[in-house]
Design a protein around this motif. Structure first.
Motif, PDB file in Angstrom:
ATOM      1  N   ALA A  24       1.026  -1.101   0.052  1.00  0.00           N
ATOM      2  CA  ALA A  24       0.139   0.341  -0.036  1.00  0.00           C
ATOM      3  C   ALA A  24       1.000   0.898   0.053  1.00  0.00           C
ATOM      4  N   LEU A  25       1.620   0.906   1.337  1.00  0.00           N
ATOM      5  CA  LEU A  25       2.845   2.650   0.761  1.00  0.00           C
ATOM      6  C   LEU A  25       3.940   3.011  -0.359  1.00  0.00           C
ATOM      7  N   TYR A  26       3.627   1.465  -1.391  1.00  0.00           N
ATOM      8  CA  TYR A  26       4.751   1.182  -2.276  1.00  0.00           C
ATOM      9  C   TYR A  26       4.058   1.847  -3.106  1.00  0.00           C
ATOM     10  N   ASP A  27       2.414   1.605  -3.336  1.00  0.00           N
ATOM     11  CA  ASP A  27       1.124   2.186  -4.253  1.00  0.00           C
ATOM     12  C   ASP A  27       1.228   3.624  -4.466  1.00  0.00           C
ATOM     13  N   ILE A  28       0.998   4.179  -3.620  1.00  0.00           N
ATOM     14  CA  ILE A  28       0.688   5.546  -3.136  1.00  0.00           C
ATOM     15  C   ILE A  28       2.571   6.120  -3.127  1.00  0.00           C
ATOM     16  N   ALA A  29       3.782   5.907  -2.933  1.00  0.00           N
ATOM     17  CA  ALA A  29       4.289   6.594  -3.343  1.00  0.00           C
ATOM     18  C   ALA A  29       4.708   6.454  -5.290  1.00  0.00           C
ATOM     19  N   LEU A  30       4.483   5.775  -5.813  1.00  0.00           N
ATOM     20  CA  LEU A  30       4.380   5.257  -7.210  1.00  0.00           C
ATOM     21  C   LEU A  30       3.125   6.450  -7.892  1.00  0.00           C
ATOM     22  N   ALA A  31       2.197   6.744  -7.094  1.00  0.00           N
ATOM     23  CA  ALA A  31       1.329   7.369  -7.753  1.00  0.00           C
ATOM     24  C   ALA A  31       1.733   8.905  -7.871  1.00  0.00           C
ATOM     25  N   GLU A  32       2.460   9.373  -6.608  1.00  0.00           N
ATOM     26  CA  GLU A  32       3.306  10.314  -5.905  1.00  0.00           C
ATOM     27  C   GLU A  32       3.946  10.604  -7.617  1.00  0.00           C
ATOM     28  N   LEU A  33       4.577   9.739  -7.036  1.00  0.00           N
ATOM     29  CA  LEU A  33       5.333   9.321  -8.369  1.00  0.00           C
ATOM     30  C   LEU A  33       5.129  10.537  -9.982  1.00  0.00           C
ATOM     31  N   PHE A  34       3.813   9.308 -10.239  1.00  0.00           N
ATOM     32  CA  PHE A  34       3.379   9.717 -11.717  1.00  0.00           C
ATOM     33  C   PHE A  34       2.469  10.848 -11.444  1.00  0.00           C
ATOM     34  N   ALA A  35       2.683  11.547 -10.317  1.00  0.00           N
ATOM     35  CA  ALA A  35       1.565  12.873 -10.325  1.00  0.00           C
ATOM     36  C   ALA A  35       2.437  14.029 -10.660  1.00  0.00           C
ATOM     37  N   LEU A  49      12.275  14.868  -6.989  1.00  0.00           N
ATOM     38  CA  LEU A  49      12.274  13.861  -6.683  1.00  0.00           C
ATOM     39  C   LEU A  49      13.725  13.587  -5.200  1.00  0.00           C
ATOM     40  N   ALA A  50      13.930  14.805  -5.136  1.00  0.00           N
ATOM     41  CA  ALA A  50      15.536  15.233  -4.158  1.00  0.00           C
ATOM     42  C   ALA A  50      14.011  15.562  -2.928  1.00  0.00           C
ATOM     43  N   GLU A  51      13.146  16.746  -3.391  1.00  0.00           N
ATOM     44  CA  GLU A  51      12.405  16.646  -1.839  1.00  0.00           C
ATOM     45  C   GLU A  51      11.712  15.676  -1.623  1.00  0.00           C
ATOM     46  N   TRP A  52      11.036  14.638  -2.962  1.00  0.00           N
ATOM     47  CA  TRP A  52      10.185  14.095  -2.544  1.00  0.00           C
ATOM     48  C   TRP A  52      11.192  12.324  -1.279  1.00  0.00           C
ATOM     49  N   LEU A  53      11.849  12.537  -1.702  1.00  0.00           N
ATOM     50  CA  LEU A  53      12.899  11.683  -0.580  1.00  0.00           C
ATOM     51  C   LEU A  53      13.498  12.542   0.372  1.00  0.00           C
ATOM     52  N   VAL A  54      12.993  13.600   0.496  1.00  0.00           N
ATOM     53  CA  VAL A  54      13.974  14.172   1.521  1.00  0.00           C
ATOM     54  C   VAL A  54      12.891  13.393   2.825  1.00  0.00           C
ATOM     55  N   ALA A  55      11.876  14.166   2.444  1.00  0.00           N
ATOM     56  CA  ALA A  55      10.796  14.516   2.704  1.00  0.00           C
ATOM     57  C   ALA A  55       9.909  13.306   3.778  1.00  0.00           C
ATOM     58  N   PRO A 115      13.292   4.578   0.689  1.00  0.00           N
ATOM     59  CA  PRO A 115      14.501   3.712   0.663  1.00  0.00           C
ATOM     60  C   PRO A 115      14.064   1.989   1.251  1.00  0.00           C
ATOM     61  N   PRO A 116      13.307   2.159   2.878  1.00  0.00           N
ATOM     62  CA  PRO A 116      13.551   0.479   3.235  1.00  0.00           C
ATOM     63  C   PRO A 116      11.971   0.368   2.086  1.00  0.00           C
ATOM     64  N   ILE A 117      10.603   0.599   1.748  1.00  0.00           N
ATOM     65  CA  ILE A 117       9.487   0.667   1.150  1.00  0.00           C
ATOM     66  C   ILE A 117      10.129  -0.405  -0.377  1.00  0.00           C
ATOM     67  N   LEU A 118      10.980   0.775  -0.641  1.00  0.00           N
ATOM     68  CA  LEU A 118      11.655  -0.132  -2.255  1.00  0.00           C
ATOM     69  C   LEU A 118      11.914  -1.092  -1.879  1.00  0.00           C
ATOM     70  N   LYS A 119      13.213  -1.332  -0.919  1.00  0.00           N
ATOM     71  CA  LYS A 119      13.653  -2.821  -0.659  1.00  0.00           C
ATOM     72  C   LYS A 119      12.849  -3.403  -0.405  1.00  0.00           C
ATOM     73  N   VAL A 174      20.051  11.881  -7.243  1.00  0.00           N
ATOM     74  CA  VAL A 174      18.919  12.358  -6.433  1.00  0.00           C
ATOM     75  C   VAL A 174      19.053  11.369  -4.993  1.00  0.00           C
ATOM     76  N   THR A 175      19.214  10.346  -5.622  1.00  0.00           N
ATOM     77  CA  THR A 175      19.180   9.064  -4.006  1.00  0.00           C
ATOM     78  C   THR A 175      20.319   9.545  -3.481  1.00  0.00           C
ATOM     79  N   MET A 176      21.771   9.776  -3.955  1.00  0.00           N
ATOM     80  CA  MET A 176      22.709  10.784  -2.516  1.00  0.00           C
ATOM     81  C   MET A 176      21.691  11.719  -2.119  1.00  0.00           C
ATOM     82  N   ILE A 177      21.232  12.517  -2.822  1.00  0.00           N
ATOM     83  CA  ILE A 177      20.593  13.977  -2.184  1.00  0.00           C
ATOM     84  C   ILE A 177      19.715  13.375  -1.033  1.00  0.00           C
TER      85      ILE A 177
END
Length: 233
Positions: free
Chosen positions: A70-81, A103-109, A114-118, A163-166
């Motif tokens: 569920a968290l992954y699906d929400i993250a994808l929806a945010e990405l595609f938006a 993407l940097a703002e998304w990952l920082v926020a 990252p753990p969800i993706l893994k 972007v992943t690093m930042i």
């Protein structure tokens, strides 16, 4: 004298609203706790923080993997938006800048990403719903290079790694979190074509398979994919 009959009240309406709000609180608290403790964070603690019973959590997410999905699906929806915003950029370079910023703002926020993706790579190693988005960014990068705005030895996987690093600054908290815009500006300055030639970048960019293997925690399947990609170089 006649009176108009009131429509019967739908007693299920408040319950549906409460159920939706409970689910939203569970999602918010799960993100927060996973950011702190990873995907093995206590489900009971997530329910407690959301101010619901454990039974309510399991009614929404029967297993931990269901919660992660569920968290992954929400993250994808945010990405595609973000895609429509990038497509509306006046130039390919402006689109590249917007892509890295969002993407940097998304990952920082949301350091839970990252753990969800893994974990998703373990749940379903074949899931690649972002392939279409990756192709879109690759074409954007190709156009920015063709326009002469992006240095020719950079590709879309370089952007993804940077972007992943930042974005990882979000996991450090404190004063580090607010540094992401400054660090991204430094990175973008290095990506743009200079007036004077710069030395060629050392090494080579990761392939898509190698990047996915790295981000998703190097499952056995991902390791084989990465090794196969390296041996083909």
């Amino acid at each position: 004298m006649t009176t108009s009959a009131r429509p019967p009240q739908d007693a299920s309406q408040p319950r549906r609203r409460d159920a939706r709000q409970n689910r939203e609180r569970l999602i918010d608290e799960a993100r927060s706790l996973i950011a702190e403790h990873g995907v093995d964070a206590s489900l009971e603690e997530i329910a407690r923080r959301a101010d619901v019973g454990v039974a309510t959590l399991y009614r929404n997410f029967p297993t931990r993997d269901d919660l992660v999905r569920a968290l992954y699906d929400i993250a994808l929806a945010e990405l595609f938006a973000v895609r429509a915003e990038i497509e509306a950029a006046p130039t390919a370079w402006a689109g590249v800048v917007l892509y890295t910023e969002r993407l940097a703002e998304w990952l920082v926020a949301d350091p839970s990403l990252p753990p969800i993706l893994k974990r998703m790579a373990t749940i379903d190693p074949t899931a690649r719903p972002s392939v279409e988005f990756e192709g879109f960014i690759a074409s954007l990068v190709a156009q920015a290079k063709k326009d002469g705005d992006l240095r020719p030895d950079v590709d879309s996987m370089d952007l993804a790694v940077l972007v992943t690093m930042i974005g990882s600054l979000g996991t450090l908290g404190g004063g580090y979190t607010g540094q992401w815009r400054r660090q991204l500006s430094l990175v973008l300055d290095g990506l743009r074509m200079p007036e004077k030639p710069r030395p060629k970048l050392p090494g080579r960019p990761l392939s898509v398979k190698e990047f996915q293997a790295t981000v998703h925690g190097l499952t056995r399947r991902a390791k084989r994919a990465a090794r196969g990609s390296r041996s083909a170089d």
